[in-house]
Scaffold this motif. Structure first.
Motif, PDB file in Angstrom:
ATOM      1  N   TRP A 122       3.119 -14.067  -8.227  1.00 42.20           N
ATOM      2  CA  TRP A 122       2.090 -13.045  -8.383  1.00 42.20           C
ATOM      3  C   TRP A 122       2.677 -11.657  -8.151  1.00 42.20           C
ATOM      4  N   THR A 123       2.101 -10.661  -8.812  1.00 41.53           N
ATOM      5  CA  THR A 123       2.351  -9.271  -8.453  1.00 41.53           C
ATOM      6  C   THR A 123       1.335  -8.848  -7.401  1.00 41.53           C
ATOM      7  N   LYS A 124       1.425  -7.601  -6.974  1.00 42.80           N
ATOM      8  CA  LYS A 124       0.598  -7.106  -5.869  1.00 42.80           C
ATOM      9  C   LYS A 124      -0.890  -7.175  -6.178  1.00 42.80           C
ATOM     10  N   ASP A 125      -1.288  -6.975  -7.446  1.00 40.25           N
ATOM     11  CA  ASP A 125      -2.719  -6.965  -7.789  1.00 40.25           C
ATOM     12  C   ASP A 125      -3.275  -8.358  -8.072  1.00 40.25           C
ATOM     13  N   TYR A 126      -2.424  -9.385  -8.110  1.00 39.40           N
ATOM     14  CA  TYR A 126      -2.820 -10.766  -8.406  1.00 39.40           C
ATOM     15  C   TYR A 126      -3.524 -10.883  -9.762  1.00 39.40           C
ATOM     16  N   GLU A 127      -3.300  -9.890 -10.629  1.00 43.64           N
ATOM     17  CA  GLU A 127      -3.794  -9.928 -11.998  1.00 43.64           C
ATOM     18  C   GLU A 127      -2.643  -9.979 -12.998  1.00 43.64           C
ATOM     19  N   HIS A 128      -1.415  -9.969 -12.473  1.00 46.93           N
ATOM     20  CA  HIS A 128      -0.214 -10.072 -13.300  1.00 46.93           C
ATOM     21  C   HIS A 128       0.741 -11.063 -12.662  1.00 46.93           C
ATOM     22  N   VAL A 129       1.628 -11.573 -13.476  1.00 44.26           N
ATOM     23  CA  VAL A 129       2.636 -12.527 -13.023  1.00 44.26           C
ATOM     24  C   VAL A 129       3.999 -11.988 -13.415  1.00 44.26           C
ATOM     25  N   VAL A 130       4.939 -11.979 -12.473  1.00 44.26           N
ATOM     26  CA  VAL A 130       6.293 -11.512 -12.748  1.00 44.26           C
ATOM     27  C   VAL A 130       7.241 -12.707 -12.717  1.00 44.26           C
ATOM     28  N   PHE A 131       8.282 -12.678 -13.554  1.00 46.54           N
ATOM     29  CA  PHE A 131       9.237 -13.781 -13.665  1.00 46.54           C
ATOM     30  C   PHE A 131      10.468 -13.267 -14.401  1.00 46.54           C
TER      31      PHE A 131
ATOM     32  N   SER B 273      12.544 -11.626  -6.385  1.00 43.98           N
ATOM     33  CA  SER B 273      11.492 -11.713  -5.387  1.00 43.98           C
ATOM     34  C   SER B 273      10.719 -10.407  -5.335  1.00 43.98           C
ATOM     35  N   SER B 274       9.396 -10.524  -5.391  1.00 42.64           N
ATOM     36  CA  SER B 274       8.523  -9.366  -5.302  1.00 42.64           C
ATOM     37  C   SER B 274       8.021  -9.221  -3.875  1.00 42.64           C
ATOM     38  N   ILE B 275       8.089  -8.006  -3.350  1.00 40.47           N
ATOM     39  CA  ILE B 275       7.522  -7.712  -2.034  1.00 40.47           C
ATOM     40  C   ILE B 275       6.340  -6.791  -2.272  1.00 40.47           C
ATOM     41  N   GLY B 276       5.170  -7.399  -2.472  1.00 42.17           N
ATOM     42  CA  GLY B 276       4.008  -6.637  -2.903  1.00 42.17           C
ATOM     43  C   GLY B 276       3.580  -5.556  -1.945  1.00 42.17           C
ATOM     44  N   SER B 277       3.669  -5.822  -0.634  1.00 42.48           N
ATOM     45  CA  SER B 277       3.198  -4.839   0.338  1.00 42.48           C
ATOM     46  C   SER B 277       4.051  -3.583   0.330  1.00 42.48           C
ATOM     47  N   LYS B 278       5.276  -3.681  -0.209  1.00 47.72           N
ATOM     48  CA  LYS B 278       6.180  -2.535  -0.222  1.00 47.72           C
ATOM     49  C   LYS B 278       6.443  -2.016  -1.634  1.00 47.72           C
TER      50      LYS B 278
ATOM     51  N   ALA C  77      -5.523   2.204 -14.089  1.00 47.97           N
ATOM     52  CA  ALA C  77      -4.164   1.814 -14.445  1.00 47.97           C
ATOM     53  C   ALA C  77      -3.195   2.171 -13.331  1.00 47.97           C
ATOM     54  N   ASN C  78      -2.051   1.516 -13.366  1.00 48.17           N
ATOM     55  CA  ASN C  78      -0.922   1.862 -12.524  1.00 48.17           C
ATOM     56  C   ASN C  78       0.246   2.180 -13.456  1.00 48.17           C
TER      57      ASN C  78
ATOM     58  N   PHE D 158       8.459  -1.279  -7.902  1.00 43.30           N
ATOM     59  CA  PHE D 158       7.544  -1.862  -8.886  1.00 43.30           C
ATOM     60  C   PHE D 158       6.503  -2.705  -8.158  1.00 43.30           C
ATOM     61  N   PRO D 159       5.190  -2.509  -8.500  1.00 40.28           N
ATOM     62  CA  PRO D 159       4.646  -1.448  -9.355  1.00 40.28           C
ATOM     63  C   PRO D 159       4.669  -0.099  -8.651  1.00 40.28           C
ATOM     64  N   GLU D 160       4.186   0.947  -9.312  1.00 37.05           N
ATOM     65  CA  GLU D 160       4.238   2.282  -8.747  1.00 37.05           C
ATOM     66  C   GLU D 160       3.337   2.381  -7.519  1.00 37.05           C
ATOM     67  N   PRO D 161       3.806   3.009  -6.442  1.00 40.31           N
ATOM     68  CA  PRO D 161       2.927   3.225  -5.278  1.00 40.31           C
ATOM     69  C   PRO D 161       1.775   4.149  -5.656  1.00 40.31           C
ATOM     70  N   THR D 162       0.604   3.840  -5.158  1.00 40.79           N
ATOM     71  CA  THR D 162      -0.578   4.641  -5.486  1.00 40.79           C
ATOM     72  C   THR D 162      -1.105   5.428  -4.297  1.00 40.79           C
ATOM     73  N   GLY D 163      -0.603   5.155  -3.090  1.00 34.40           N
ATOM     74  CA  GLY D 163      -1.070   5.891  -1.937  1.00 34.40           C
ATOM     75  C   GLY D 163      -2.424   5.434  -1.458  1.00 34.40           C
ATOM     76  N   PHE D 164      -2.940   6.113  -0.448  1.00 30.82           N
ATOM     77  CA  PHE D 164      -4.216   5.744   0.170  1.00 30.82           C
ATOM     78  C   PHE D 164      -5.364   6.091  -0.764  1.00 30.82           C
ATOM     79  N   PHE D 165      -6.188   5.086  -1.089  1.00 34.84           N
ATOM     80  CA  PHE D 165      -7.324   5.246  -2.003  1.00 34.84           C
ATOM     81  C   PHE D 165      -6.884   5.802  -3.355  1.00 34.84           C
ATOM     82  N   GLY D 166      -5.612   5.518  -3.712  1.00 36.75           N
ATOM     83  CA  GLY D 166      -5.152   5.939  -5.033  1.00 36.75           C
ATOM     84  C   GLY D 166      -4.691   7.362  -5.114  1.00 36.75           C
ATOM     85  N   PHE D 167      -4.654   8.102  -3.968  1.00 36.42           N
ATOM     86  CA  PHE D 167      -4.232   9.491  -4.022  1.00 36.42           C
ATOM     87  C   PHE D 167      -2.720   9.611  -3.906  1.00 36.42           C
ATOM     88  N   GLY D 168      -2.095  10.175  -4.891  1.00 34.49           N
ATOM     89  CA  GLY D 168      -0.683  10.481  -4.827  1.00 34.49           C
ATOM     90  C   GLY D 168       0.195   9.259  -4.693  1.00 34.49           C
ATOM     91  N   GLN D 169       1.372   9.485  -4.128  1.00 33.78           N
ATOM     92  CA  GLN D 169       2.338   8.414  -3.943  1.00 33.78           C
ATOM     93  C   GLN D 169       2.967   8.506  -2.565  1.00 33.78           C
TER      94      GLN D 169
END
Length: 501
Positions: free
Chosen positions: A421-430, A463-468, A57-58, A490-501
């Protein structure tokens, strides 16, 4: 224990020994079966082979996971912050995921024996998002983030003057780089009016409408020198349209009537004819994908070898009519995945040369826009009221999708805008009305829809900027002509390999 055992009589010692032996032989198979994933069903009097549930989850931290209303402990994979719950009895269960300060994700799932039921893209929204105001300006109409830098171009109109301001979101500095009173931003094409150079932020193309002739004009704007050149003034052919960058940003492509040209930026008035029978086109690296007028035929050629034109299709798409009138929009992921949208009717056609079959058919009518996922395996498209996804390739992650599967993601009671698309391409924002929302593709049990924000008024743009991990929105002030550009994380930053933010 040993002293008590020695004090027993020989008969009692034998009885005690055989009781322990019997207990060992009875419990050992039960323990072994339990470790192998079996559970005893007292209502049926049999052992059942269980399944498991895997969750990612995020946000990733401090998740509370419940199954059928009971908190469960889960093994956490520290590499990607996923959770694995074993020993879940087969059948229907209600699973929920929550964390303090965020919405709760919940749905009914079906667990099967020996199978891990996986949910890898659960998205939770904050109950309240802190908003950062990036700029406030009069007559704001649209904004265009530069992908690789903290830079946004803002287009505004005030007293018939159209201006472009560059905003550095890090420092807050604003620089006006373009101004005109003879042209305005066409609201029907505003979302694609500004195209940044793929090389850097020193150049962009801006398409505006003439107040006098109502015709389209495209300007090449240099942000460092503040020079602005109308493309029609540096070509010898009439009415250039659909002006695009090439991948190296040293050449422009454009149409004049149904002829496709290239124009090296260092040699104005020296355009080269590439093809004389093109209705619309798109670039994929050094390849041009083109649509023939009337026929619906697609072909491609290299930008460096236009003589070797290769036909991609031999017939128009199923459902294509030669009575269609322009304009058309062509969006290509590569030479095997291409969409054609008639902007008059909203008829959307897809050419998909996949692993199992070649598809060239009409997908839908009334379509407003399309967007491929970053890997090209999914196509997002939408109307005023509905959102759809189409799988151009087989999708092996749960829930598994077959090539050419179509999802009806959602139908809404009010008009939807800026679907993406959102960053994970499994959700749609509008957004719909004043509410900014996100909806998931996963339709197992039910499809989860979250409200991210409720704004005071309907935004002009989202506008969503997924990389940021940023979501930007332009909102008009209710009592003045000012607009405010704001952002949330949005969404929450997960950091490298999911560690921290």
């Amino acid at each position: 224990m040993s002293v008590v055992f020695l004090l027993m009589s020989p008969v009692r010692r034998r009885v005690f020994f055989w009781l322990l032996t019997l207990t060992f032989f009875v419990t050992t198979p039960v323990i072994v079966l339990f470790l192998m994933g079996y559970r005893y069903r007292f209502d049926r009097g049999i052992f059942i082979y269980t399944g498991s549930v895997s969750i990612q989850a995020n946000p990733t931290q401090n998740l509370d996971i419940q199954i059928d209303g009971k908190f469960v402990s889960a093994d956490s994979n520290r590499l990607n912050n996923s959770y694995h719950i074993e020993g879940v009895l087969p059948g229907k269960h209600t699973v929920s995921v929550s964390t303090p300060g965020f919405s709760t994700w919940s749905k009914e799932i079906t667990v099967r024996s020996g199978i891990a039921t996986e949910f890898w893209n659960i998205l939770l929204a904050r109950t309240e998002y802190p908003q950062e105001t990036l700029a406030s300006l009069e007559g704001g109409q649209a904004f265009f983030p530069f992908p690789q830098k903290n830079l946004v171009a803002l287009v505004s109109e005030k007293n018939t003057e159209t201006t472009v301001i560059l905003l550095d979101t890090t420092t807050g500095n604003q620089t006006q780089v373009f101004s005109t009173t003879n042209f305005f931003l066409n609201k029907d094409t505003a979302r694609s009016a500004l195209r940044w150079s793929p090389k850097d932020a020193t150049n962009f193309l801006l398409s505006l409408t003439s107040r006098e002739t109502q015709g389209e004009h495209t300007f090449l704007v240099q942000t460092d020198t503040l020079a602005a050149t109308d493309i029609k003034d540096i070509v010898r052919v009439p009415s250039p349209r659909e002006v695009r960058w090439n991948s190296n940003a040293n050449t422009l492509f454009f149409l004049s009537e149904t002829k496709l040209f290239s124009l090296p930026l260092n040699t104005p008035l020296q355009e080269t004819l590439l093809s004389d029978n093109v209705e619309s086109f798109d670039t994929v690296g050094n390849t041009l994908i083109a649509l023939e007028p009337k026929t619906g035929i697609l072909y491609q050629f290299s930008t460096g070898d236009t003589a070797n034109k290769r036909q991609l299709t031999t017939a128009p798409p199923e459902g294509f009519s030669q009575e269609y009138t322009p304009p058309f929009s062509l969006v290509a992921y590569d030479e095997t995945r291409i969409t054609i949208l008639n902007r008059n009717t909203g008829d959307l056609f897809l050419f998909n040369k996949g692993a199992t079959e070649e598809w060239f058919k009409r997908l839908s009518a009334g379509v407003k826009g399309v967007q491929f996922s970053d890997d090209g395996k999914k196509l997002l498209y939408w109307t005023d009221w509905e959102i759809f996804a189409f799988f151009t390739r087989k999708w092996d992650v749960q829930p598994v999708r077959e090539e050419n599967d179509r999802l009806d993601i959602g139908r809404f009671s009010s008009t939807i805008h800026d679907v993406q698309w959102t960053k994970d391409y499994e959700h749609v924002v509008f957004f719909s009305g004043n509410a900014v929302k996100a909806i998931e593709l996963d339709d197992r049990g039910s499809r989860d829809t979250i409200t991210i924000l409720n704004l005071p008024t309907e935004p002009l743009q989202l506008s969503s900027i997924g990389s940021k991990n940023e979501l930007l929105f332009l909102v008009p002030h209710t009592e003045s002509n000012t607009t405010r550009l704001s952002s949330i994380t949005f969404p929450e930053p997960t950091g490298f390999f999911g560690f921290g933010q």
